[in-house]
Motif scaffolding. Structure first.
Motif, PDB file in Angstrom:
ATOM      1  N   ARG A 247       0.834  -1.199   0.000  1.00 38.96           N
ATOM      2  CA  ARG A 247       0.000   0.000   0.000  1.00 38.96           C
ATOM      3  C   ARG A 247       0.866   1.244   0.000  1.00 38.96           C
ATOM      4  N   ASP A 248       0.441   2.243  -0.735  1.00 39.56           N
ATOM      5  CA  ASP A 248       1.144   3.509  -0.770  1.00 39.56           C
ATOM      6  C   ASP A 248       0.824   4.296   0.504  1.00 39.56           C
ATOM      7  N   THR A 251      -2.055   6.661   0.161  1.00 38.46           N
ATOM      8  CA  THR A 251      -3.384   6.044   0.134  1.00 38.46           C
ATOM      9  C   THR A 251      -3.826   5.699   1.548  1.00 38.46           C
ATOM     10  N   ARG A 316       6.700   7.573   3.933  1.00 40.42           N
ATOM     11  CA  ARG A 316       6.346   6.680   5.026  1.00 40.42           C
ATOM     12  C   ARG A 316       6.748   7.239   6.392  1.00 40.42           C
TER      13      ARG A 316
END
Ligand SMILES: [Zn+2]
Length: 348
Positions: A247-248, A251, A316
């Motif tokens: 997953r980004d 997102t 992140r």
């Protein structure tokens, strides 16, 4: 087909059935609510050889060619990519070459993006449109259009659909297309689609392609629980798990913001929550336990992280930091919003 928007369907169907259709329409509304679909249906019925009560037959040669995108009677221009005066002059020149007895329909999408020159050329044509020509101007941003253009058109406003209407639609499409999707997946695509039928169906396609089960980006309820319990370790593990599954971080952040926003709305204006009704009780319970201040702080902290992610080499890290800020009691004491959230909790 057009889903929802009954007020628009009624107005257009009646005027077409009675031969009173206008020559210039302005369709405004959020993306994916059916503006260009409606324009194409208009083009179909106006040229259909066998229309019934303002509806196209969808079987005649003209209907089939509109459907296939090969009709000479329908012209689409995307003003977002083609906004210059030359494209507009070209279009107007073609519009004046009428085919007697036929209706030519010009669909100008994202019409608020037109340059000043192109808009002036369009306005001139709208003042005196060639007979048999119908202009449909579509926009997500009607307030960016000049008043003179707006005053020359019939303005019809498209709305987002209610979650229950969308859920029905998704179930119908899934059944009609023979897709196997779980109830959880349907619930999830309705929430992700946020009222836009087109977005909702793209999410349905994704869900169906990945096996038909719910593919929650991150366990949203659990994340909020970890905010309530002040458990950064648990929240960080959830983020890590989501990212390890490809997953980004953006997102994940957007998904969390959307969920917190729904939680906030469930306290302030339950009618606006974009979730199927059976999920709303659990959401309201979570929202009450976290409190309005905690929800707002969550939305703000994640929103800031999302903005910073645009320039960040490693988005992140920002998501991790925001996660710790939202779940750790100590860090929460360092900012006013955090203090308010803590006071609210104590008061409860
Ligand atoms: Zn037809």
């Amino acid at each position: 087909e057009l889903k929802g928007q009954d007020h628009i369907v009624r107005a257009l169907r009646t005027s077409v059935a009675e031969g009173r259709e206008g020559q210039a329409y302005l369709f405004s509304g959020p993306r994916g609510t059916g503006k260009t679909t409606t324009a194409r249906i208009m083009a179909k019925v106006l040229n259909c050889s066998d229309p019934v009560d303002g509806e196209p037959c969808c079987e005649c040669e003209s209907c089939l060619s509109v459907e296939a995108g090969t009709s000479y009677d329908v012209h689409e221009l995307d003003a977002a990519s083609n906004n210059g005066v030359d494209a507009m002059r070209d279009l107007i020149e073609k519009a004046s070459l009428g085919t007697p007895g036929r209706h030519k329909v010009y669909i100008l999408d994202e019409v608020h993006m037109l340059s000043k020159g192109a808009e002036a050329a369009l306005l001139k044509t709208l003042e005196e449109p060639p007979p048999h020509v119908v202009f449909v101007l579509a926009t997500t941003d009607p307030q960016k259009m000049s008043d003179t253009i707006r005053s020359r058109t019939q303005h019809l406003q498209f709305h987002l659909l209610a979650p229950d209407t969308l859920e029905q639609h998704v179930r119908w499409v899934a059944e009609d297309a023979g897709l196997t999707v779980t109830d959880e997946a349907i619930e999830q695509v309705v929430a992700q689609g946020a009222g836009s039928p087109r977005d909702t169906l793209s999410f349905l396609e994704l869900a169906s392609n990945s096996g038909g089960g719910a593919a929650e980006v991150i366990a949203l309820d659990d994340f909020v629980e970890s905010m309530i319990d002040h458990d950064p370790g648990r929240a960080l593990k959830m983020v890590a798990h989501a990212i390890s599954r490809g997953r980004d971080p953006r997102t994940v952040t957007e998904e969390l913001i959307g969920f917190l926003r729904n939680g906030f709305l469930s306290l302030m204006a339950p009618d606006l929550v974009q979730l199927p009704s059976q999920r709303i009780d659990a959401l309201t319970d979570l929202a009450q336990r976290l409190g309005a201040a905690g929800l707002v702080r969550g939305i703000e902290t994640l929103g800031e992280a999302l903005t910073e992610m645009r320039q960040a080499p490693d988005p992140r890290v920002l998501l991790d930091v925001a996660t710790v800020q939202l779940t750790s009691e100590q860090v929460g004491a360092a900012d006013i919003a955090g203090l308010v959230a803590r006071i609210q909790k104590l008061e409860r």
